[in-house]
Design an enzyme around this catalytic site. Structure first.
Site, PDB file in Angstrom:
ATOM      1  N   ASP A  89       0.834  -1.199   0.000  1.00  0.00           N
ATOM      2  CA  ASP A  89       0.000   0.000   0.000  1.00  0.00           C
ATOM      3  C   ASP A  89       0.869   1.250   0.000  1.00  0.00           C
ATOM      4  O   ASP A  89       0.674   2.161  -0.807  1.00  0.00           O
ATOM      5  CB  ASP A  89      -0.929  -0.019   1.213  1.00  0.00           C
ATOM      6  CG  ASP A  89      -1.796   1.223   1.297  1.00  0.00           C
ATOM      7  OD1 ASP A  89      -2.625   1.435   0.389  1.00  0.00           O
ATOM      8  OD2 ASP A  89      -1.635   1.981   2.269  1.00  0.00           O
ATOM      9  N   LYS A 135      -7.811   8.029 -12.847  1.00  0.00           N
ATOM     10  CA  LYS A 135      -7.375   6.695 -12.453  1.00  0.00           C
ATOM     11  C   LYS A 135      -5.913   6.461 -12.825  1.00  0.00           C
ATOM     12  O   LYS A 135      -5.518   6.651 -13.972  1.00  0.00           O
ATOM     13  CB  LYS A 135      -8.235   5.626 -13.120  1.00  0.00           C
ATOM     14  CG  LYS A 135      -9.692   5.685 -12.724  1.00  0.00           C
ATOM     15  CD  LYS A 135     -10.485   4.637 -13.466  1.00  0.00           C
ATOM     16  CE  LYS A 135     -11.952   4.715 -13.089  1.00  0.00           C
ATOM     17  NZ  LYS A 135     -12.735   3.712 -13.827  1.00  0.00           N
TER      18      LYS A 135
END
Length: 162
Positions: A89, A135
């Site tokens: 992450d 995105k």
């Protein structure tokens, strides 16, 4: 140009932990880019959980050398999958920031390939693979030599107004 090793002592032995980068990698000051948001994974450079040093190569791709300490334990003698996901992450999101995208991670998929032994230094390489509208997709791979421990892909969403 070879990097100067960054060494810290390991809590379980007297041998140093070498988190130096490869030839051609330049140290990357991640906290200067994104601030205190890196506290969870790489905020304790001498702790017993994670030790991380970030680098960029000549193509500006983000790399990390990571040591998973005893506090990241899961199955006996191995790193917990949640610790691997936390590193993915941070590093994959940071790769997008380093490429010039102010993002938050919207979706993270981690594929675990084999169990990662505790207290081993591994490499994470990551790169932005696409950007369309808001995105941004980033791919990463956690490995040591020929052993691939995990691969990840995240869909990041750019922050409006940043």
């Amino acid at each position: 140009m070879a990097q100067t090793p960054v060494e810290t002592s390991t809590p379980s032995s007297s041998s140093p932990i070498d988190l130096s980068g490869e030839a051609g990698w330049a140290p990357f000051d991640a906290p200067a880019l994104v601030g205190e948001s890196l506290r969870f994974v790489s905020g304790e450079p001498d702790g017993n959980r994670f030790r991380v040093r970030y680098y960029r190569d000549s193509e500006k791709h983000l790399h990390a050398r990571i040591w998973f300490g005893p506090e990241t334990g899961g199955p006996p003698g191995h790193v917990h999958g949640g610790a691997v996901a936390a590193v993915m992450d941070e590093a994959l999101g940071l790769a997008a920031w380093a490429a010039g995208y102010s993002i938050v991670v919207g979706n993270l998929n981690v594929s675990f390939r084999t169990m990662l032994p505790l207290e081993q230094v591994v490499t994470l390489e990551s790169r932005v693979i696409s950007a369309e509208g808001r995105k941004v997709k980033v791919h990463g791979r956690l490995f040591c030599g020929e052993a691939v421990y995990a691969e990840g892909e995240c869909l990041c969403i750019t922050i409006r107004g940043k």
